[in-house]
Design a protein around this motif. Structure first.
Motif, PDB file in Angstrom:
ATOM      1  N   VAL A  76     -38.685  15.461 -20.156  1.00  0.00           N
ATOM      2  CA  VAL A  76     -39.977  15.667 -19.509  1.00  0.00           C
ATOM      3  C   VAL A  76     -40.296  17.156 -19.498  1.00  0.00           C
ATOM      4  O   VAL A  76     -39.555  17.959 -18.918  1.00  0.00           O
ATOM      5  CB  VAL A  76     -39.975  15.107 -18.072  1.00  0.00           C
ATOM      6  CG1 VAL A  76     -41.336  15.325 -17.409  1.00  0.00           C
ATOM      7  CG2 VAL A  76     -39.609  13.620 -18.080  1.00  0.00           C
ATOM      8  N   HIS A  77     -41.374  17.514 -20.165  1.00  0.00           N
ATOM      9  CA  HIS A  77     -41.829  18.907 -20.191  1.00  0.00           C
ATOM     10  C   HIS A  77     -42.869  19.087 -19.092  1.00  0.00           C
ATOM     11  O   HIS A  77     -44.068  19.170 -19.343  1.00  0.00           O
ATOM     12  CB  HIS A  77     -42.412  19.253 -21.563  1.00  0.00           C
ATOM     13  CG  HIS A  77     -41.431  19.092 -22.681  1.00  0.00           C
ATOM     14  ND1 HIS A  77     -40.428  20.000 -22.939  1.00  0.00           N
ATOM     15  CD2 HIS A  77     -41.275  18.104 -23.605  1.00  0.00           C
ATOM     16  CE1 HIS A  77     -39.716  19.604 -23.975  1.00  0.00           C
ATOM     17  NE2 HIS A  77     -40.211  18.451 -24.405  1.00  0.00           N
ATOM     18  N   GLY A  78     -42.372  19.134 -17.883  1.00  0.00           N
ATOM     19  CA  GLY A  78     -43.239  19.227 -16.722  1.00  0.00           C
ATOM     20  C   GLY A  78     -42.469  18.744 -15.512  1.00  0.00           C
ATOM     21  O   GLY A  78     -41.340  18.254 -15.619  1.00  0.00           O
ATOM     22  N   PRO A  79     -43.073  18.834 -14.335  1.00  0.00           N
ATOM     23  CA  PRO A  79     -42.363  18.406 -13.125  1.00  0.00           C
ATOM     24  C   PRO A  79     -42.172  16.892 -13.087  1.00  0.00           C
ATOM     25  O   PRO A  79     -42.998  16.122 -13.574  1.00  0.00           O
ATOM     26  CB  PRO A  79     -43.282  18.884 -11.997  1.00  0.00           C
ATOM     27  CG  PRO A  79     -44.626  19.014 -12.615  1.00  0.00           C
ATOM     28  CD  PRO A  79     -44.396  19.402 -14.039  1.00  0.00           C
ATOM     29  N   ARG A  80     -41.038  16.478 -12.489  1.00  0.00           N
ATOM     30  CA  ARG A  80     -40.758  15.064 -12.223  1.00  0.00           C
ATOM     31  C   ARG A  80     -40.768  14.893 -10.716  1.00  0.00           C
ATOM     32  O   ARG A  80     -40.008  15.565 -10.013  1.00  0.00           O
ATOM     33  CB  ARG A  80     -39.405  14.656 -12.802  1.00  0.00           C
ATOM     34  CG  ARG A  80     -39.416  14.506 -14.294  1.00  0.00           C
ATOM     35  CD  ARG A  80     -38.049  14.131 -14.824  1.00  0.00           C
ATOM     36  NE  ARG A  80     -37.304  15.319 -15.208  1.00  0.00           N
ATOM     37  CZ  ARG A  80     -36.256  15.309 -16.028  1.00  0.00           C
ATOM     38  NH1 ARG A  80     -35.826  14.163 -16.516  1.00  0.00           N
ATOM     39  NH2 ARG A  80     -35.646  16.413 -16.348  1.00  0.00           N
ATOM     40  N   ASN A  81     -41.578  13.985 -10.244  1.00  0.00           N
ATOM     41  CA  ASN A  81     -41.806  13.921  -8.807  1.00  0.00           C
ATOM     42  C   ASN A  81     -41.431  12.566  -8.218  1.00  0.00           C
ATOM     43  O   ASN A  81     -41.420  11.539  -8.904  1.00  0.00           O
ATOM     44  CB  ASN A  81     -43.287  14.203  -8.497  1.00  0.00           C
ATOM     45  CG  ASN A  81     -43.712  15.591  -8.937  1.00  0.00           C
ATOM     46  OD1 ASN A  81     -42.983  16.547  -8.734  1.00  0.00           O
ATOM     47  ND2 ASN A  81     -44.890  15.685  -9.560  1.00  0.00           N
TER      48      ASN A  81
END
Length: 699
Positions: free
Chosen positions: A688-693
């Motif tokens: 994942v190229h971004g935040p994982r929430n």
């Protein structure tokens, strides 16, 4: 994957080793006399090694009971025959002598034979064998099974097993006994979950450790492996060996001592209904097999062994076989074969055990492709695994097993050796096992290639002499049991899915819906029926139960083929059940309430939006745009998909059908909130190229 020659850290405390070296000089005193005999003690066996004699065709191993002063207390007895096909390296012969009472003292000698001509014996070696594991003065370690206390004269009863495992649970923080279900006669099907300093708390957290599973006693009249499992459980629970501590710190071990408690109590192959449980793991008509398959679904072992005994007197000590069904992913077959041929053959040669393919040395056609057999069921579920058989009789290479206790001890301690080697293999090759599993999951979800309903992968023979020189025969699929054009899904009617069945005990069987849920397959319900897509991790098993070609099927499901292929330009609205395969869609995709999209090998250039959809299942595809799934009611599965844009899963109400996101590349944030079940990845991480929430933070 290529064959690997695995290395392990030597067993130190759990399998205590004592080396006794003969004072034999480097040059034998007589012509053709065996020289340099050594005897190395371990749990329940002694490894003899010697310098080979030129021209020898085999060797005889003699054992004599002696007292503490080395004086004979019994007659010299030939207890073993070494033959060249026992091991991969004939230039360094070894033999695992077993069957004696652990803790007793013996003298050993070895002599060569050229044909039937006997050569002089080696100089003798005297040593005391290793006593049963565990200090009798240390709490926990002092526990013994009924089999141990009677020196193999009696097998451990069900009552003794429950008391023994309960005591281990009470005395060791490393062990938790879990009841998986009940037999027809209401005996518990227990599983020991073992980890350090304690096992993980829930099935999901156990699954995160990449656990391994040992099924010890599916045929009630084959109890040798079960006794080994009970001994090993004590070792794992109380050993201070750094090897054990390290292994349990990295993974949890799952041991099911007695899945067939009724059969064990009655000493019968089948359960109390007469069903051979090892012909029921896919059909799960019996409560025992249903309990085990639910365990596999929830705990997700990545590797396994399944214990049996084998009546072929000509076979090796330890016949083994991987999952052979041709629908098993190649990576899983290869990993299983590496465990057997790359590890067990090598370590067997070091320690003197004769591991070989099931069916070796004149066996009948065995070990074929029935998906109902556990090793095939597990392989189809992306679990690297092997069957383990213990040769029932002493056979041609162990002539002193007319004594029942000798025979039982050899079988059990050979199984104990195998199970420890299995744990060492997983410890040394965990990354490779996980990679083969990920490849299997992603490959099955891609829904590529033909479907085979019966047919085995060949086990190639090695040039003789070799443990693998007599593999099982070919089991090629018949033409009428091959489907070259795999469907997208199977459609079931209400009656097929939820209708009453009579194929269970007493004429009452679980519904197809219940069995599909036990397997963990995703189902999409629309207005016109129930759809079971094939773009999911157990694609190779689904048709065997739902297709008209299935040899042991549940229903004749309707094959559903793709209705969206080729190129489509412009917005697309999905209503009903839509299956896209090898399609290119240029434009936004909207999935209406109650509708479903199943896409494989497809490229979508535009956003995917679904509100209240019945299901969204994407695999082996590319999405150039955001994915927004809200209030989905049945199934969400996204496997091996490249997504350029944010992914949001919000308020989906799939209940026990947990959303699956595995092996994806997401170029954007991943957000999962207020879903009825938190998504999982089956141990196949997403990039994942971004935040994982929120609920997807660990994916």
């Amino acid at each position: 994957m290529g064959r690997q020659r695995s290395t392990i850290i030597a067993i130190s405390t759990v399998i205590a080793l004592t080396l006794t070296i003969s004072p034999t000089p480097a040059s034998a005193a007589e012509a053709n006399q065996v020289a340099n005999l050594t005897v190395r003690q371990a749990d329940g066996y002694a490894t003899l090694a010697w310098q080979p004699v030129e021209g020898a065709t085999d060797y005889q191993i003699e054992r004599t009971a002696v007292d503490a002063n080395g004086n004979a207390t019994g007659a010299p007895t030939i207890v073993g025959i070494w033959r060249p096909n026992r091991q991969i390296n004939q230039q360094a012969p070894t033999f695992a002598d077993a069957g004696f009472n652990p803790g007793d003292t013996f003298q050993w000698r070895v002599r060569a034979r050229a044909g039937t001509t006997e050569q002089p014996y080696s100089a003798p070696v005297v040593a005391t064998t290793t006593a049963p594991w565990g200090n009798p003065d240390t709490p926990g370690q002092q526990l013994r099974t009924q089999w141990e206390t009677t020196r193999g004269a009696q097998y451990t009863s069900d009552v003794n097993e429950y008391a023994y495992t309960e005591a281990i649970d009470a005395l060791s923080d490393r062990v938790r006994v879990v009841e998986l279900g009940r037999t027809l006669q209401n005996r518990p099907v227990n599983m020991m979950v073992i980890g350090y300093p304690a096992p993980a708390a829930t099935p999901e957290t156990v699954a995160a450790t990449a656990p391994v599973a040992i099924n010890c006693n599916v045929h009630g009249n084959e109890p040798g492996d079960r006794e080994a499992c009970l001994i090993m459980a004590r070792q794992l629970a109380f050993s201070t060996d750094p090897r054990i501590i390290d292994l349990l710190s990295r993974t949890n071990v799952l041991i099911v001592p007695t899945i067939n408690g009724d059969g064990r109590a009655n000493n019968t192959r089948g359960n109390s209904a007469g069903q051979d449980l090892n012909r029921d793991y896919s059909l799960i008509r019996q409560p025992e097999t249903a309990a085990y398959i639910k365990m596999v679904r929830d705990y997700r072992p990545v590797a396994g062994y399944d214990g049996h005994e084998y009546g072929n007197a000509r076979a090796g000590d330890l016949p083994m076989l991987p999952p052979r069904h041709q629908n098993v992913p190649q990576s899983i077959f290869d990993q299983s074969q590496d465990m057997i041929e790359g590890h067990m053959y090598t370590k067997g040669a070091e320690d003197g055990w004769w591991a070989c393919p099931y069916g070796c040395e004149g066996g009948s056609t065995v070990g074929n492709s029935e998906e109902t057999i556990l090793r095939n069921t597990l392989g189809l579920k992306n679990v690297a695994n092997s069957l383990l058989e213990l040769r029932s009789s002493g056979g041609q290479t162990r002539p002193d097993e007319g004594n029942t206790a000798n025979n039982r001890r050899r079988k059990t301690y050979s199984a104990l050796w195998t199970f420890h080697q299995f744990l060492d293999y997983q410890r040394a090759n965990k990354a490779e096992i996980l990679a083969s599993r990920a490849e299997g999951i992603e490959g099955q979800a891609a829904n590529n290639g033909r479907l085979v309903f019966r047919g085995s992968r060949p086990i190639p023979a090695y040039p003789a002499p070799h443990p693998g020189d007599s593999p099982p025969g070919l089991d090629a699929p018949r033409a009428d049991l091959i489907l070259d054009n795999a469907p997208c899904a199977y459609k079931l009617t209400e009656a097929q899915y939820n209708g009453a069945r009579t194929d269970g005990p007493g004429g009452v069987g679980a519904t197809v819906a219940q069995r599909i849920a036990s397997h963990g397959w995703k189902v999409v319900k629309t207005a016109d029926g129930y759809y079971v897509p094939l773009n999911q991790p157990e694609r190779g098993l689904i048709p065997l139960l739902l297709d008209t070609k299935g040899v042991e099927k549940l229903v004749d499901g309707e094959r559903i083929y793709p209705n969206l292929t080729g190129r489509r330009n412009g917005p697309l609205t999905i209503s009903g059940f839509t299956c896209a395969a090898d399609a290119t869609i240029n434009g936004p995709v909207t999935i209406k309430a109650g509708a479903a999209l199943v896409a494989t090998g497809t490229t979508i250039s535009g956003p995917i939006t679904a509100t209240g959809a019945a299901g969204v299942m994407l695999a082996d595809s590319t999405i150039n745009g955001p994915v927004q799934l809200t209030k989905t009611t049945n199934a969400i599965s996204i496997i091996d998909v490249a997504i350029s844009g944010p992914v949001n899963l919000t308020g989906n109400t799939t209940g026990a059908d947990v959303p699956l996101l595995a092996g994806n590349i997401i170029r954007g944030p991943l957000n999962c909130t207020t879903n009825s079940s938190a998504p999982i990845n089956l141990g196949v991480a997403n990039t994942v190229h971004g935040p994982r929430n929120a609920q997807c933070a660990a994916l």
